[in-house]
Scaffold this motif. Structure first.
Motif, PDB file in Angstrom:
ATOM      1  N   VAL A 179       0.869  -1.177   0.000  1.00 46.02           N
ATOM      2  CA  VAL A 179       0.000   0.000   0.000  1.00 46.02           C
ATOM      3  C   VAL A 179       0.901   1.221   0.000  1.00 46.02           C
ATOM      4  N   GLN A 180       0.673   2.100  -0.945  1.00 49.17           N
ATOM      5  CA  GLN A 180       1.554   3.232  -1.156  1.00 49.17           C
ATOM      6  C   GLN A 180       0.715   4.509  -1.104  1.00 49.17           C
ATOM      7  N   VAL A 181       1.086   5.418  -0.230  1.00 47.16           N
ATOM      8  CA  VAL A 181       0.321   6.652  -0.046  1.00 47.16           C
ATOM      9  C   VAL A 181       1.189   7.813  -0.506  1.00 47.16           C
ATOM     10  N   LEU A 182       0.621   8.696  -1.318  1.00 46.57           N
ATOM     11  CA  LEU A 182       1.422   9.742  -1.953  1.00 46.57           C
ATOM     12  C   LEU A 182       1.018  11.142  -1.518  1.00 46.57           C
ATOM     13  N   ASN A 183       2.020  11.972  -1.341  1.00 42.90           N
ATOM     14  CA  ASN A 183       1.836  13.409  -1.117  1.00 42.90           C
ATOM     15  C   ASN A 183       0.882  13.758   0.029  1.00 42.90           C
ATOM     16  N   LYS A 184       1.425  13.717   1.210  1.00 42.80           N
ATOM     17  CA  LYS A 184       0.704  14.170   2.407  1.00 42.80           C
ATOM     18  C   LYS A 184       0.250  15.613   2.156  1.00 42.80           C
ATOM     19  N   ARG A 185      -0.995  15.886   2.499  1.00 41.59           N
ATOM     20  CA  ARG A 185      -1.531  17.231   2.223  1.00 41.59           C
ATOM     21  C   ARG A 185      -0.785  18.322   2.994  1.00 41.59           C
ATOM     22  N   VAL A 186      -0.527  18.018   4.270  1.00 43.75           N
ATOM     23  CA  VAL A 186       0.161  19.002   5.102  1.00 43.75           C
ATOM     24  C   VAL A 186       1.403  18.351   5.715  1.00 43.75           C
ATOM     25  N   GLY A 187       2.573  18.898   5.422  1.00 47.54           N
ATOM     26  CA  GLY A 187       3.808  18.381   6.013  1.00 47.54           C
ATOM     27  C   GLY A 187       4.232  17.055   5.407  1.00 47.54           C
ATOM     28  N   VAL A 188       4.887  16.248   6.252  1.00 50.40           N
ATOM     29  CA  VAL A 188       5.386  14.950   5.795  1.00 50.40           C
ATOM     30  C   VAL A 188       4.717  13.844   6.597  1.00 50.40           C
ATOM     31  N   PHE A 189       4.866  12.602   6.129  1.00 52.47           N
ATOM     32  CA  PHE A 189       4.285  11.473   6.865  1.00 52.47           C
ATOM     33  C   PHE A 189       5.058  11.249   8.166  1.00 52.47           C
ATOM     34  N   THR A 190       4.320  11.077   9.261  1.00 50.38           N
ATOM     35  CA  THR A 190       4.920  10.952  10.583  1.00 50.38           C
ATOM     36  C   THR A 190       5.043   9.496  11.012  1.00 50.38           C
ATOM     37  N   THR A 191       5.657   9.295  12.171  1.00 53.83           N
ATOM     38  CA  THR A 191       5.745   7.947  12.737  1.00 53.83           C
ATOM     39  C   THR A 191       4.351   7.423  13.043  1.00 53.83           C
ATOM     40  N   GLU A 192       3.466   8.307  13.478  1.00 54.26           N
ATOM     41  CA  GLU A 192       2.091   7.884  13.746  1.00 54.26           C
ATOM     42  C   GLU A 192       1.437   7.403  12.450  1.00 54.26           C
ATOM     43  N   ASP A 193       1.696   8.134  11.357  1.00 52.81           N
ATOM     44  CA  ASP A 193       1.163   7.705  10.059  1.00 52.81           C
ATOM     45  C   ASP A 193       1.654   6.313   9.705  1.00 52.81           C
ATOM     46  N   GLU A 194       2.936   6.070   9.965  1.00 51.80           N
ATOM     47  CA  GLU A 194       3.500   4.752   9.673  1.00 51.80           C
ATOM     48  C   GLU A 194       2.768   3.663  10.442  1.00 51.80           C
ATOM     49  N   GLU A 195       2.517   3.950  11.738  1.00 55.08           N
ATOM     50  CA  GLU A 195       1.812   2.967  12.570  1.00 55.08           C
ATOM     51  C   GLU A 195       0.397   2.713  12.062  1.00 55.08           C
ATOM     52  N   LEU A 196      -0.291   3.817  11.760  1.00 58.50           N
ATOM     53  CA  LEU A 196      -1.667   3.693  11.285  1.00 58.50           C
ATOM     54  C   LEU A 196      -1.720   2.908   9.977  1.00 58.50           C
ATOM     55  N   LEU A 197      -0.824   3.243   9.043  1.00 60.92           N
ATOM     56  CA  LEU A 197      -0.853   2.580   7.743  1.00 60.92           C
ATOM     57  C   LEU A 197      -0.472   1.109   7.886  1.00 60.92           C
ATOM     58  N   THR A 198       0.472   0.829   8.781  1.00 65.19           N
ATOM     59  CA  THR A 198       0.860  -0.558   9.005  1.00 65.19           C
ATOM     60  C   THR A 198      -0.324  -1.362   9.544  1.00 65.19           C
TER      61      THR A 198
END
Lengths: 490, 490
Positions: free
Chosen positions: A258-277
């Motif tokens: 699963v590949q997510v592109l271009n965070k709307r605001v800022g960059v992808f965070t560690t929390e984002d990594e956890e959520l996506l995982t």
């Protein structure tokens, strides 16, 4: 723009129009009649185009012949035949439901980045403002939604749209791994357009994740050597930030990315990594379930179709009878607007309505002269036997009535039918439809004891029994469908 | 203790011993030979016992006859036959794997509250100390685990154990709703013991939740008029706090109740209600999926078995042949320690190995004198045709080799077999097992052209071909199983 595009596909697939349209827009597009003719002679010194577009007029035909839906297995067959013809990116386009113009538009859409699917109607709010607690609750809700969806295509869509929203990103692509071919593939279904793209494992960031199983969080894709810049060239979609995680099945093997592109605001965070995982983990299991279920369902379907064909095969004159009766009955039911689960019930009952014929000796089945009363009795017994045999099958709740409907295909409204001489009020609409479809195919087919009649003659004969033997409404629909050319057996 | 217990069941189910043991412990227990004999004469003026225990020696027999597992459908049949015999609580006990002593112990365990299943090995820590965040993460993980489990029984267990832990409770009961019967039921599987209890909807707090769809959080069950105190009397388990939420399917209909008993510390909170509601929602969907999958799988199984029986039915002398060959082949494979997926592959190939016989005319199939070379050729063609017919079936990945194995049942190690004259090194172990099982059944069965021989004679004949025609290891295992009485056809 020097993107090289090879267009492959049989005649009448709209190849010529497509190549013309692509050239008009500046692409270096070329076509070839046979897929094996294009490599490596099309471009001198270059054996590999950037994009290989396969217009698929052939697959649906195979699918129809096999009485199955266009599915991955068929694509894999096609794929093996094309194994020498590799591009950076392959696009398969199902064309049977599309006009020439729509084919061109679908390919242009693809080239202009529809490959990265966006969430459609519900525009993504800036989900960064969501609290951690709310995002967890959303994730939980998504997980539940994924579990509830058993249709593979809808599930893929659901994963993509929900992921984009949850991560506050611009786009999401979901790739599945084809281990045998060493490729990632992604299916895109929009309305009547079905497309599939395939990329070699190891290419691009998604390919890197598929190979290593690592979670990759890239804050500047433009300067990351793993990022496939050529892909941006094709799709004209610029990637800056990107988060990609592997999907794994129960056994822990990688099944996709699963590949997510271009965070709307800022960059992808560690929390984002956890959520996506977490989300990818649920998605992988839901996908595995959906595929498992689809596989068993398809196996069941094909066993039933094979059983029907075997029954018909005992008697040359009956070849294809069960399938045709089923096609007619389903067409009538659809025209009458029956709900899909009743149509499915009718479809299975149609395929199996003659299984009782296994109990009729061949000498009687294939007798060319008139049957004796005793022989007629044995022949007629097949309807009862159909019900008896099918009562041994553990039909699911939705299909519980299959044995009843299948066994009633020789019942008549006035009670003159068999095996039970039931009357109009005791016969379901499905039984009535099946009775009409069965007699229509019997009349229009070769039989040992008589020549087939034309569709119109058969219809006229059936109409004489309207309201007495056969349901008048069903006959009206049959008449309409014959007039429209949707039912014919001439 | 004036608990009235009726024990129902066929002879040889251990009824007498059970009644004696119950009486010795002070229960008012009575037995009856036929289920219809006990009501209402057993207790004067009282037509309803507190507990009806059905010792089930009969269901497994039906299940074997139908070639299916003991399942809810069979229980429902039993249930309908027993519909006049209602108790406050019905207990069905599967006895075929249990000794008399174990039957008694299982019933006593049940009466002493094993109805409220506890988490077994992993003792519940005081999860109240978990932070809200941690409980959400745990819930997410549980949801994923539920999604990954497709076996219904294991899923039920998983839900119960995880719920108890997450809620920091003492016990959990999961009830499923049987809408038709108006009852809640719960299945308890522990080791070899399988029990099912049934309660009327509307009785007790779980019944209230099933009826109203409300979430019920009770802080003092002893003074709640909805609580079924008689149940405590039976189980000797005192309930103080209780939280119960409904489970709903995709369509929103209530499908069951999850009931959590006796919070370890304090009372159930609003947060507990939210967690349990979320968990019950995921559980309901996982259960729906598992049942759907089991239904389709069972339907597939029964279609295949029906198909096999139909093929055999064309020729009276072959009745049951495919099923017997399958039983022998599976027994040999199990004894050889083949992995379960190879055994399943062999099972399906065994059931379908003769489908090609549909292409052999009855005149040849049932001929009592020797076949002409031409007829022999047609007869032999059935093996090839089996492969051809089965190639039309979309087998799932695990079953992909079914057509190959099924088509090779007449191949012989020295290449003298048909259709392809393959040699030892080209034949899989499954094909070799199937060949031995097939010839063993052929020799021990009636045939038009000769009398059946005994198991020992058949074995002796097969042994003459050891290493030349048939796999010597497979023959050794056959010999062992015959000696142990596990394979016999005399």
């Amino acid at each position: 723009m020097d993107i090289r595009i090879a267009v492959v596909g049989p005649c009448a697939s709209g190849k010529t129009e497509l190549v013309r349209a692509l050239r008009a827009r500046g692409y270096d597009a070329r076509q070839c009649v046979q897929e094996h003719s294009y490599v490596p002679t099309m471009w001198q010194h270059i054996s590999r185009p950037d994009v290989l577009i396969y217009l698929d007029a052939e697959l649906p035909t195979i699918a129809r012949r096999r009485n199955t839906d266009w599915d991955e297995r068929l694509l894999m067959e096609q794929r093996r035949r094309l194994s020498h013809a590799r591009a950076h990116c392959d696009l398969y386009l199902r064309t049977d439901a599309l006009s020439r113009e729509e084919v061109v538009q679908a390919v242009l859409d693809f080239l202009k980045s529809s490959i990265h699917e966006t969430t459609n109607s519900e525009q993504t709010p800036l989900d960064d403002t969501m609290s951690h607690h709310n995002r967890l609750m959303t994730l939980l809700e998504i997980t539940r939604q994924l579990t509830a969806e058993t249709d593979l295509d809808r599930l893929l869509e659901l994963i993509v749209s929900r992921t984009t929203k949850l991560l506050g990103a611009d786009r999401t692509t979901l790739y599945l791994l084809d281990r045998e071919a060493g490729e990632l593939w992604s299916k895109i279904a929009e309305g009547t357009t079905t497309m599939m793209i395939r990329l070699p494992v190891g290419h691009g960031l998604a390919g890197y994740v598929a190979q290593t199983g690592e979670v990759v969080n890239v804050q500047d894709a433009q300067h990351d050597p793993r990022h496939a810049l050529y892909f941006e060239k094709i799709t004209e979609y610029r990637v800056d930030t990107m988060l990609a995680v592997p999907m794994r099945d129960r056994a822990g093997s990688i099944t996709g990315v699963v590949q997510v592109l271009n965070k709307r605001v800022g960059v992808f965070t560690t929390e984002d990594e956890e959520l996506l995982t977490a989300l990818a983990s649920s998605a992988a299991i839901a996908l595995e379930n959906a595929r498992l279920h689809a596989q068993v369902q398809r196996m069941l379907d094909s066993v039933i179709a094979t059983l029907a064909a075997m029954i018909d095969a005992r008697d040359r004159q009956m070849a294809g009878h069960s399938q045709r009766v089923t096609d007619y009955a389903v067409a009538i039911a659809q025209q009458m607007g029956l709900p899909s689960e009743r149509i499915e019930l009718l479809r299975i009952a149609g395929l199996l309505h003659d299984v009782g014929k296994i109990g009729v000796p061949e000498a009687i089945l294939t007798k060319t002269s008139e049957l004796t009363p005793e022989e007629k009795h044995i022949m007629r017994d097949h309807a009862r036997l159909t019900g008896e045999i099918l009562s041994n099958v553990h039909f699911s709740d939705d299909l519980r009535e299959v044995p009843i409907i299948a066994a009633q295909h020789h019942e008549r409204l006035d009670g003159s039918g068999y095996p039970n001489g039931l009357r109009a009020e005791e016969l379901s609409l499905e039984s009535r439809i099946l009775a009409v479809a069965d007699v229509f195919d019997a009349l229009t087919s070769h039989r040992y004891y008589r020549e087939p009649v034309s569709d119109q003659e058969a219809l006229a004969e059936i109409e004489q029994g309207a309201g007495v033997l056969f349901d008048a409404d069903v006959i009206e629909i049959l008449k309409l469908l014959i007039a429209e050319g949707k039912i014919h057996h001439d």
